[in-house]
Each structure stands twice: as structure tokens, then as C-alpha cells.
Design a protein around this motif. Structure first.
Motif, PDB file in Angstrom:
ATOM      1  N   GLU A  28       0.825  -1.202   0.000  1.00 22.03           N
ATOM      2  CA  GLU A  28       0.000   0.000   0.000  1.00 22.03           C
ATOM      3  C   GLU A  28       0.857   1.250   0.000  1.00 22.03           C
ATOM      4  O   GLU A  28       0.547   2.230  -0.661  1.00 22.03           O
ATOM      5  N   LEU A  29       1.935   1.201   0.757  1.00 19.31           N
ATOM      6  CA  LEU A  29       2.821   2.355   0.788  1.00 19.31           C
ATOM      7  C   LEU A  29       3.425   2.575  -0.593  1.00 19.31           C
ATOM      8  O   LEU A  29       3.584   3.699  -1.050  1.00 19.31           O
ATOM      9  N   PHE A  30       3.726   1.472  -1.245  1.00 19.42           N
ATOM     10  CA  PHE A  30       4.255   1.570  -2.606  1.00 19.42           C
ATOM     11  C   PHE A  30       3.264   2.294  -3.507  1.00 19.42           C
ATOM     12  O   PHE A  30       3.613   3.240  -4.205  1.00 19.42           O
ATOM     13  N   GLN A  31       2.003   1.866  -3.422  1.00 15.54           N
ATOM     14  CA  GLN A  31       0.970   2.520  -4.234  1.00 15.54           C
ATOM     15  C   GLN A  31       0.885   4.007  -3.918  1.00 15.54           C
ATOM     16  O   GLN A  31       0.826   4.843  -4.802  1.00 15.54           O
ATOM     17  N   VAL A  32       0.902   4.297  -2.616  1.00 16.61           N
ATOM     18  CA  VAL A  32       0.735   5.686  -2.208  1.00 16.61           C
ATOM     19  C   VAL A  32       1.916   6.535  -2.691  1.00 16.61           C
ATOM     20  O   VAL A  32       1.734   7.634  -3.204  1.00 16.61           O
ATOM     21  N   LEU A  33       3.129   6.005  -2.540  1.00 18.51           N
ATOM     22  CA  LEU A  33       4.298   6.784  -2.957  1.00 18.51           C
ATOM     23  C   LEU A  33       4.346   6.954  -4.470  1.00 18.51           C
ATOM     24  O   LEU A  33       4.643   8.037  -4.972  1.00 18.51           O
ATOM     25  N   ALA A  34       4.035   5.879  -5.188  1.00 20.31           N
ATOM     26  CA  ALA A  34       4.013   5.985  -6.646  1.00 20.31           C
ATOM     27  C   ALA A  34       2.935   6.971  -7.051  1.00 20.31           C
ATOM     28  O   ALA A  34       3.142   7.838  -7.900  1.00 20.31           O
ATOM     29  N   GLY A  35       1.782   6.880  -6.378  1.00 15.18           N
ATOM     30  CA  GLY A  35       0.685   7.806  -6.647  1.00 15.18           C
ATOM     31  C   GLY A  35       1.113   9.238  -6.393  1.00 15.18           C
ATOM     32  O   GLY A  35       0.828  10.133  -7.186  1.00 15.18           O
ATOM     33  N   ARG A  36       1.841   9.452  -5.299  1.00 11.48           N
ATOM     34  CA  ARG A  36       2.309  10.789  -4.985  1.00 11.48           C
ATOM     35  C   ARG A  36       3.219  11.307  -6.094  1.00 11.48           C
ATOM     36  O   ARG A  36       3.059  12.418  -6.579  1.00 11.48           O
ATOM     37  N   ASP A  37       4.179  10.473  -6.491  1.00 11.43           N
ATOM     38  CA  ASP A  37       5.128  10.923  -7.501  1.00 11.43           C
ATOM     39  C   ASP A  37       4.430  11.255  -8.816  1.00 11.43           C
ATOM     40  O   ASP A  37       4.729  12.262  -9.455  1.00 11.43           O
ATOM     41  N   VAL A  38       3.467  10.406  -9.186  1.00  9.05           N
ATOM     42  CA  VAL A  38       2.740  10.677 -10.429  1.00  9.05           C
ATOM     43  C   VAL A  38       1.923  11.958 -10.289  1.00  9.05           C
ATOM     44  O   VAL A  38       1.968  12.838 -11.146  1.00  9.05           O
ATOM     45  N   ALA A  39       1.218  12.077  -9.139  1.00  9.13           N
ATOM     46  CA  ALA A  39       0.377  13.256  -8.928  1.00  9.13           C
ATOM     47  C   ALA A  39       1.212  14.527  -8.977  1.00  9.13           C
ATOM     48  O   ALA A  39       0.824  15.513  -9.598  1.00  9.13           O
ATOM     49  N   ILE A 122      11.121   0.153  -2.182  1.00  4.05           N
ATOM     50  CA  ILE A 122       9.911   0.828  -2.645  1.00  4.05           C
ATOM     51  C   ILE A 122      10.225   2.143  -3.349  1.00  4.05           C
ATOM     52  O   ILE A 122       9.603   2.481  -4.349  1.00  4.05           O
ATOM     53  N   ILE A 123      11.203   2.873  -2.837  1.00  4.93           N
ATOM     54  CA  ILE A 123      11.417   4.232  -3.359  1.00  4.93           C
ATOM     55  C   ILE A 123      11.868   4.261  -4.817  1.00  4.93           C
ATOM     56  O   ILE A 123      11.201   4.871  -5.646  1.00  4.93           O
ATOM     57  N   PRO A 124      12.978   3.596  -5.170  1.00  3.83           N
ATOM     58  CA  PRO A 124      13.363   3.647  -6.586  1.00  3.83           C
ATOM     59  C   PRO A 124      12.317   2.995  -7.489  1.00  3.83           C
ATOM     60  O   PRO A 124      12.080   3.476  -8.606  1.00  3.83           O
ATOM     61  N   THR A 125      11.668   1.942  -6.995  1.00  6.05           N
ATOM     62  CA  THR A 125      10.672   1.276  -7.833  1.00  6.05           C
ATOM     63  C   THR A 125       9.490   2.200  -8.101  1.00  6.05           C
ATOM     64  O   THR A 125       9.002   2.294  -9.230  1.00  6.05           O
ATOM     65  N   ALA A 126       9.073   2.918  -7.062  1.00  7.56           N
ATOM     66  CA  ALA A 126       7.965   3.853  -7.249  1.00  7.56           C
ATOM     67  C   ALA A 126       8.350   4.946  -8.244  1.00  7.56           C
ATOM     68  O   ALA A 126       7.520   5.399  -9.031  1.00  7.56           O
ATOM     69  N   THR A 127       9.615   5.347  -8.215  1.00  4.22           N
ATOM     70  CA  THR A 127      10.062   6.379  -9.150  1.00  4.22           C
ATOM     71  C   THR A 127       9.997   5.869 -10.584  1.00  4.22           C
ATOM     72  O   THR A 127       9.620   6.594 -11.502  1.00  4.22           O
ATOM     73  N   ILE A 128      10.354   4.595 -10.751  1.00  5.38           N
ATOM     74  CA  ILE A 128      10.336   4.032 -12.097  1.00  5.38           C
ATOM     75  C   ILE A 128       8.907   3.974 -12.630  1.00  5.38           C
ATOM     76  O   ILE A 128       8.668   4.143 -13.819  1.00  5.38           O
TER      77      ILE A 128
ATOM     78  N   GLU B 131      -4.957  14.402   0.202  1.00  6.75           N
ATOM     79  CA  GLU B 131      -3.934  13.492  -0.315  1.00  6.75           C
ATOM     80  C   GLU B 131      -2.805  13.303   0.697  1.00  6.75           C
ATOM     81  O   GLU B 131      -2.290  12.208   0.873  1.00  6.75           O
ATOM     82  N   ASN B 132      -2.460  14.380   1.372  1.00  2.00           N
ATOM     83  CA  ASN B 132      -1.386  14.286   2.354  1.00  2.00           C
ATOM     84  C   ASN B 132      -1.771  13.446   3.565  1.00  2.00           C
ATOM     85  O   ASN B 132      -0.908  12.800   4.158  1.00  2.00           O
ATOM     86  N   ILE B 133      -3.042  13.447   3.931  1.00  2.00           N
ATOM     87  CA  ILE B 133      -3.465  12.603   5.048  1.00  2.00           C
ATOM     88  C   ILE B 133      -3.224  11.138   4.691  1.00  2.00           C
ATOM     89  O   ILE B 133      -2.654  10.377   5.473  1.00  2.00           O
ATOM     90  N   TYR B 134      -3.610  10.763   3.474  1.00  2.00           N
ATOM     91  CA  TYR B 134      -3.390   9.372   3.058  1.00  2.00           C
ATOM     92  C   TYR B 134      -1.911   9.058   2.948  1.00  2.00           C
ATOM     93  O   TYR B 134      -1.440   7.997   3.380  1.00  2.00           O
ATOM     94  N   LEU B 135      -1.167  10.001   2.376  1.00  2.00           N
ATOM     95  CA  LEU B 135       0.266   9.791   2.190  1.00  2.00           C
ATOM     96  C   LEU B 135       0.970   9.616   3.532  1.00  2.00           C
ATOM     97  O   LEU B 135       1.664   8.624   3.769  1.00  2.00           O
ATOM     98  N   THR B 143      -3.002   1.397   7.370  1.00  2.00           N
ATOM     99  CA  THR B 143      -3.507   0.885   6.103  1.00  2.00           C
ATOM    100  C   THR B 143      -4.540   1.872   5.578  1.00  2.00           C
ATOM    101  O   THR B 143      -5.053   2.711   6.312  1.00  2.00           O
ATOM    102  N   ARG B 144      -4.836   1.732   4.295  1.00  2.00           N
ATOM    103  CA  ARG B 144      -5.784   2.649   3.675  1.00  2.00           C
ATOM    104  C   ARG B 144      -7.149   2.585   4.370  1.00  2.00           C
ATOM    105  O   ARG B 144      -7.788   3.605   4.616  1.00  2.00           O
ATOM    106  N   ALA B 145      -7.530   1.359   4.716  1.00  2.00           N
ATOM    107  CA  ALA B 145      -8.823   1.177   5.369  1.00  2.00           C
ATOM    108  C   ALA B 145      -8.839   1.887   6.722  1.00  2.00           C
ATOM    109  O   ALA B 145      -9.822   2.543   7.078  1.00  2.00           O
ATOM    110  N   GLU B 146      -7.744   1.760   7.460  1.00  2.00           N
ATOM    111  CA  GLU B 146      -7.662   2.427   8.762  1.00  2.00           C
ATOM    112  C   GLU B 146      -7.780   3.935   8.623  1.00  2.00           C
ATOM    113  O   GLU B 146      -8.471   4.598   9.394  1.00  2.00           O
TER     114      GLU B 146
END
Ligand SMILES: Nc1ncnc2c1ncn2[C@@H]1O[C@H](COP(=O)(O)OP(=O)(O)OP(=O)(O)O)[C@@H](O)[C@H]1O
Ligand SMILES: [Mg+2]
Lengths: 277, 430
Positions: A28-39, A122-128, B131-135, B143-146
Motif C-alpha cells: 500500500e505504501l508503494f501505491q501511495v508513494l508511486a501515486g504521490r510521484d505521479v500526482a 519501494i522508493i526507486p521502484t515507485a520512481t520508475i 492526499e497528504n493525510i493518506y500519504l 492501512t488505507r482502510a484504517e
């Protein structure tokens, strides 16, 4: 919240037994970080998307003029030269931004690394992943160009996802390796852009790899991007381009080797990142 | 299942630090420069070949930030970890939260750990509050659900509903800090590890956060490790304490005992030293016996915080009995590498006459400390009626901690020199 009572033992040099499971737990953190970088990349939407599209387009124009008009190199079969250049440029642009951004990713995220724990992979992979989104967007110009040239794809195009994955893996291995080294030896930062610039001209981006003399071809294929670019061309240009099996095989072998090397190096150094950064 | 959630046995952590060899004050020969350069290059190349860490400097020294530390923590305990600057508190927390690896020893942890070494870790200015709250939540291990389940509560707590979809770079600094705290306060791991983060943010909000954390630990049997230099809040929040000194545990027990131990160790090191120093100049009509630091309200503090007010009290004994007379009290500040940064003196400000008592103190109020974290050495001078009364070289040090200087909620770190300056930035077309 699920209370999972697990026990962790922290000790010097203890190999993480559950390394991969841990990585999975942090998806999930991976998704969030990748999402952040894309956003962040596309937040100022116009510039971000225009940049992703314009960069390969302009390079394509220049390369077509230099290699086709001035150097008079042949295209693959009867495919328009510009289209052939573009088919090579897409994976190359992906490779070079992925490598360049990944190598800086740990240093730019030093704040995270010194303040929280998570598998550093996670970090370099999310960047890729961000470069990957760029790649997907730049497929738009490919489609536009194909329409412009009235160039219909063949069934080969169905294999494209396979080569996209290959491009991803080919970038990931060296990306991880360089990322890890860059934390320790900061001078790598200056070497990488130079290497990438150099790589652009030794890879078959502006010209077809058939332009390379037959006896050198195998040696030339040690550059893993050769196989990836050839593959992209084969998918996009259909019967005009042929797959050169030795180079595809060597790409696969070298990709696997770099993945192994990159992950190994990364895991070895990962534990000291927070102390060094 | 055992009741011990954290057990630490023989824990040690070594850092490698490089030193610049002391240079001759004025110049050095080319030969020396070259030999040193070559030696340094040789070492770097060797280290690189062996895949070891490269250290800047002429000599490399080992530094043990933690030495053979052992202790246990039981479920539901709220442990205050205290000690002077550099005692190894943050290092301990970093090991417990797996950010860095121990060099020796072993730690066994039962349960999910969340660490809060900084508020708003990973906040990105371009992203919206939502977005920052989730990040930030994901970074802190939710977790996202939490996060989704607690989202409204977080927003309520931070009081930023109206600005949820605004990029946080448009937030006022107060809003930014509140949002960052709000996410942190809603963490519900089994073990929570908190470093000095609560020293930023306004007092009211701090109290709210502490209250929230206290509820969490009391109500649900969660374990908390809490590092702070703020003794009142440690006392209020913690059920037991651990005092570190130079990387070893000096005391482990009740929180009151720990604080008492800490206070007495402070007294021993500073108080007696000044009084008993012989290397002083002056006629002794007035003698400085102690220097202490206090916050705005006059509470004793161990260190200054960047961006906060500081009262420096210079305690003395003299032959006078409350007369107002011309005195000249001055102390300067030198950075670690010996550079003279500034000087504080009453006569500069026009307060040339002060009352002098048999026992008393002169106080200098520094409205906003603009030093980056570190320790600053000070030489102290007191003149009475134009004669030197007491003059002490390197009389005391002011330890300074990272602080929220610009009110952004982010700490100013020591990477860019010694001083921080108030500043205002704008952009304009020409
Ligand atoms: N990455 C590092 N490399 C070298 N030395 C380090 C590193 N991190 C910390 N140290 C050193 O380890 C010692 C302990 O540092 P630590 O941050 O744990 O102290 P602390 O008790 O948290 O102090 P403070 O109260 O100032 O926060 C310090 O002397 C510091 O200089
Ligand atoms: Mg600390």
C-alpha cells in the motif's frame, strides 16, 4: 485493526528472513508513494503531459533529419523512418528517465529514509513507475503518427505488453544498482547523465540495428536496450522489422543478471542508508 | 504470552565519524598538503574497493552512540526516555523502529511498532490536505482502510475541513502543523515510539495531542516510548523512565526517580564546575557561580530550542547589597569550529545600570533563538564600575535543539551553517 502478534528480532547482520513478505506487506505504501510521484509530476497538468509528449516527439524529428536525411541510413523495410525512430525512442526515453530519476530517488527522499522504516526498495521502484506513466502517455504520439502515416499495425502489436514489461525489468536492475551506489558514492550523480547521453548514441535509437555490421551484431547486443528496442520495432512496425534472436536472448540474460546484481547490492547496502544519507 | 513487549540486550551502535586533522593556524607546506591528499585518496580508493563506507576527513574515528544497553519494557508502559543532547536517545528509537541496524546486541519486539520521529514526514507541498493525510498515514504505517475509517476524526481534530482540497503549500503554518499532528495522533499501533516531535506546534495543540496519546495508551494497553526534554510533559505522560548518558542506561525505574536522577546529573556537571573554577580573572567583587537556561515563563530548561525565546540567567555572589550600579555583563557565542558568532552585552542595549545583590542573577532574554541545533561555547565577562570583576573563558555551553523556527511545523536542521535568519520571500515580475 487486526492485531497480529508477531515478534521481530533486531540484530546486526541478520538476514531479513521475511524480506519479500515484508515487501508485500508494504504494497500500500508503494501505491501511495508511486501515486504521490505521479500526482506531483502531473499536478501542473499541462506542463507535465506536454513535456511527456513533446520530448520524444522533438527528438524523433531531429533524429529523423540527422540519420535519414543527412546520413541517409535505411529504415526497417518500408516503414517510415520517423516511425522507426519513434518506436525505438519510446523504450529508450523510458529507460533513461527511469535510471536517472531512480538514481536520485533515495537522496531526494532522504527525509523519509532517516525518519521511518519501510523496505527501501519501494522508493526507486515507485520512481520508475512515474517514468512508466510517461511511457504510456507518449504512446499517444505513436498512435497519432501511425494515423498520420496511415500505417496499420499487424498482429505483432499484441506482443507489445511483453516488451513493455521487458523494458521495465531492464531498467529496474541497473536502476537499483546505481541507486544503492549513489547513496554511498555521491559522485555517481555526475556520471549517470553522461552515461545516458552516451548510451543514446550507441543504442539503435536513431538508426536500425540492421545498420550494424553483421560480425559486430552479437557484441552490440550486449547492450540490453538493443533487444528491447528491436522488440518494440518488431511489434510496432510489423513485418518490416525482424527479431534477431541472439540479441533478444542476450537482453533477457543480461536483464536477469542486472536484476540479481541490483537487488543483491541494494539489499546489502539498504541497512546502512539511514546512517549514510 | 509474555508481558514483555520490548527486550533489549547488550545493544550497541557504532557510527564512523571523520575528523579534519588540526591544521597549523596560518599555512602549511605544499608537501604536507600533497601527502595528506594522497593518503586520503588512497584510503578512499581502498574503502571503495572493499565496498566500505567512505568517510570525509583525515582520520576516522569510531563513535559508540549506544554502549551495551539492556532493559525491558512491559505491555502498557509509557516510558519517558531522557538524557542530555547526544546521549543516544534518537539512536535508540531509530533502532527500535528499524530505521537503522544495531552494531551489536539484540532487540526483541512483540507487536507492531509505529514511530513518530518527526511530524508530517513525507508531506508534499503540492498535494492537497486530503492526499497528504493518506500519504502521511501510509508512511506512518496505517492501512488505507484504517485511514479511511479515521478520516473524519482526523479532519475534525485538525480543524481544516474547509481546506481539505487545497494544496498544503497554501496552508498557514499553523494549519500545516495541526494536520500533521492530527494524523500522528490517530496512529494506533501496539507500540508507539515518539521522538521530540511535540516540541513544535502551539502549546494548546500539544496538550490536545498528549491527551489523545494518553487515552490511547491507558485505554487500550498500548506501549509508548517518549523522548522529550520537556520534563513537565514527561512527568505528566509517562509511567516509568529510562535515563541515558553517553549511550548507556544510568537509570531505569519510576518516572519521578528518572527525572530526579537527570536533574541531579545536570547540577553536578554544570553547577559545581563554574563555582570551583580557578582559571578566572578579575578582582572578585562579583563572582559568577552558575548559568542556567529558562523558557519564556521562567521554567528551567536544559537546552534552547531554535525559534523559541530563551532566558539566560547568570547567577552570581557579590559584596553588594542591592545597589543599582554600572555593570557590564557580556557573553559571547562561538560555534563548534571556534568562529565568534555574536556577543550579548547589557551595555549595548542601554541597560547600563543594574541592581546587584549579595546573591542574584542577571537575566538576558533572547526573544527568538536563531541558532541551528548544536552546542555553542560561551565566554563570560562581568565588569563592575568599569573594572573587571569576573572573566571566565569558555564558561558555559548553550545546547540548542532543532526547532520550528519559521512556524512551518518543520524543524530547521543543522545542515546549513550555524545561524538561522528570519526572512520573507516573494516573487515579482520585473
Ligand atoms: N548518522 C550518524 N553518523 C555519525 N554520528 C551520528 C549519526 N547519528 C547520530 N550520531 C551521533 O550519535 C550521538 C547520539 O545521537 P542521538 O541523536 O541519538 O542523540 P540524542 O540523545 O537524540 O540527542 P538530542 O537530545 O540532541 O536529540 C551523537 O553524538 C551524534 O553525533
Ligand atoms: Mg534526538
Amino acid at each position: 485493526m487486526t492485531i497480529e502478534s508477531h515478534e521481530i528480532v533486531l540484530e546486526a547482520g541478520r538476514a531479513e528472513r521475511n524480506y519479500w513478505r515484508d515487501l508485500w506487506r508494504y504494497r500500500e505504501l508503494f501505491q501511495v508513494l508511486a501515486g504521490r510521484d505521479v500526482a506531483v509530476r502531473y499536478k501542473q497538468t499541462v506542463i507535465g503531459i506536454v513535456w511527456a509528449v513533446m520530448r520524444p516527439f522533438l527528438t524523433m524529428l531531429i533524429f529523423t533529419i540527422i540519420f535519414s536525411r543527412i546520413a541517409k541510413l535505411p529504415s526497417d523495410g518500408d516503414a517510415p523512418y520517423a516511425l522507426m525512430v519513434l518506436a525505438g525512442l519510446l523504450p529508450w526515453t523510458f529507460f533513461s528517465t527511469a535510471l536517472g530519476d531512480a538514481s536520485l530517488s533515495l537522496v531526494t527522499n532522504s527525509n523519509l529514509i532517516s525518519k521511518v522504516y519501510f523496505p527501501r526498495l519501494i522508493i526507486p521502484t515507485a520512481t520508475i513507475v512515474v517514468s512508466f506513466v510517461d511511457l504510456l502517455i507518449s504512446f499517444v504520439i505513436l498512435v497519432a503518427m501511425m494515423v498520420w502515416y496511415r500505417f496499420a499495425p499487424t498482429v505483432n502489436i499484441l506482443a507489445l505488453p511483453l516488451f513493455v514489461i521487458m523494458a521495465f525489468l531492464t531498467s529496474l536492475g541497473p536502476g537499483l544498482w546505481i541507486t544503492a551506489l549513489n547513496v554511498k558514492y555521491r559522485d555517481f550523480r555526475y556520471i549517470i547523465p553522461f552515461m545516458l547521453q552516451f548510451g543514446l548514441y550507441v543504442s539503435p535509437v536513431g538508426f536500425s540495428s540492421t545498420a550494424v555490421p553483421e560480425q559486430w551484431r552479437l557484441l552490440y547486443s550486449l547492450n540490453p536496450m538493443v533487444g528491447v528496442i528491436d522488440g518494440f520495432r518488431w511489434c510496432i512496425l510489423g513485418g518490416n522489422s525482424h527479431i534477431y534472436w541472439p540479441s533478444l536472448t542476450s537482453t533477457a540474460v543480461i536483464t536477469v543478471f542486472f536484476l540479481w546484481l541490483g537487488i543483491r547490492q541494494f539489499r546489502k547496502m539498504e541497512k546502512t542508508f539511514a546512517d549514510l544519507i | 504470552m509474555s508481558d514483555t513487549v520490548i527486550s533489549v540486550e547488550g545493544l550497541s551502535k557504532r557510527y564512523l565519524v571523520g575528523h579534519q586533522a588540526a591544521r597549523g593556524e596560518r599555512y602549511e607546506t605544499l608537501r604536507e598538503t600533497v601527502t595528506r591528499g594522497v593518503r586520503r585518496f588512497g584510503r578512499t580508493a581502498l574503502d571503495m574497493a572493499r565496498g566500505r563506507q567512505i568517510i570525509q576527513g583525515d582520520t576516522v574515528e569510531e563513535f559508540w552512540a549506544l554502549k551495551d544497553l539492556s532493559f525491558e519494557i512491559k505491555r502498557g508502559e509509557v516510558v519517558g526516555v531522557i538524557g542530555r543532547n547526544g546521549a543516544g536517545k534518537s539512536t535508540l528509537l531509530k533502532i527500535l523502529s528499524r530505521i537503522t541496524e544495531p552494531t551489536k546486541g539484540r532487540v526483541t519486539i512483540r507487536g507492531r511498532v509505529a514511530s513518530l520521529l518527526e511530524v508530517g514526514t513525507g508531506f508534499h507541498p503540492e498535494l492537497t490536505g486530503r492526499e497528504n493525510i493518506y500519504l502521511n498515514g501510509a508512511i506512518l504505517g496505517m492501512t488505507r482502510a484504517e485511514i479511511k475509517a479515521k478520516f473524519d476524526e482526523i479532519v475534525d481534530f485538525a480543524e481544516v475541513e474547509k481546506f481539505l482540497d487545497t494544496p498544503v503549500k497554501r496552508y498557514s503554518s499553523g494549519m500545516y502543523v495541526r494536520l500533521a499532528f492530527a494524523v500522528a495522533a490517530h496512529l494506533e499501533p501496539e507500540i508507539l515510539v515518539v521522538d521530540e516531535v511535540l516540541s513544535v506546534g502551539d502549546a494548546e495543540f500539544q496538550r490536545k495531542c498528549l491527551g489523545k496519546m494518553k487515552d490511547v495508551s491507558a485505554g487500550q494497553g498500548r506501549t509508548v516510548l517518549f523522548v522529550s526534554h520537556n520534563m513537565p510533559s514527561v512527568q505528566q505522560l509517562c509511567t516509568s523512565g529510562l535515563m541515558l548518558s553517553h549511550g548507556t542506561a544510568l537509570y531505569r525505574g519510576s518516572i519521578d526517580g528518572t527525572i530526579a536522577q537527570y536533574m541531579s546529573s545536570l547540577d553536578q556537571t554544570s553547577r559545581q564546575e563554574l563555582r570551583s573554577r580557578k582559571d578566572r580573572e578579575g578582582d572578585g567583587r562579583l563572582r559568577v557561580v552558575d548559568v542556567s537556561f529558562h523558557d519564556e515563563r521562567g521554567n528551567h530548561v536544559e537546552a534552547a530550542i531554535c525559534g523559541q525565546p530563551l532566558r539566560v540567567r547568570i547567577h552570581y555572589e557579590s559584596r553588594y547589597d542591592g545597589q543599582e550600579m554600572p555593570v557590564d555583563v557580556a557573553f559571547n557565542l562561538r560555534s563548534n569550529n571556534g568562529i565568534l558568532l555574536t556577543c550579548f552585552a547589557n551595555i549595548q542595549t542601554g541597560a547600563e545600570r543594574l541592581a546587584v545583590h549579595r546573591k542574584g542573577y542577571f537575566e538576558c532574554l533572547w526573544p527568538k533563538v536563531n541558532l541551528r541545533s548544536g552546542s555553542y561555547m560561551s565566554t563570560l565577562f562581568v565588569g563592575v564600575e568599569e573594572q573587571t570583576a569576573d572573566w571566565l573563558q569558555n564558561a558555559f555551553q548553550i545546547p540548542v535543539e532543532e526547532g520550528n523556527f519559521f512556524g512551518t511545523g518543520r524543524l530547521v536542521t543543522r545542515d546549513h551553517g550555524d545561524l538561522v535568519m528570519d526572512q520573507v520571500w516573494t516573487g515579482a515580475p520585473t
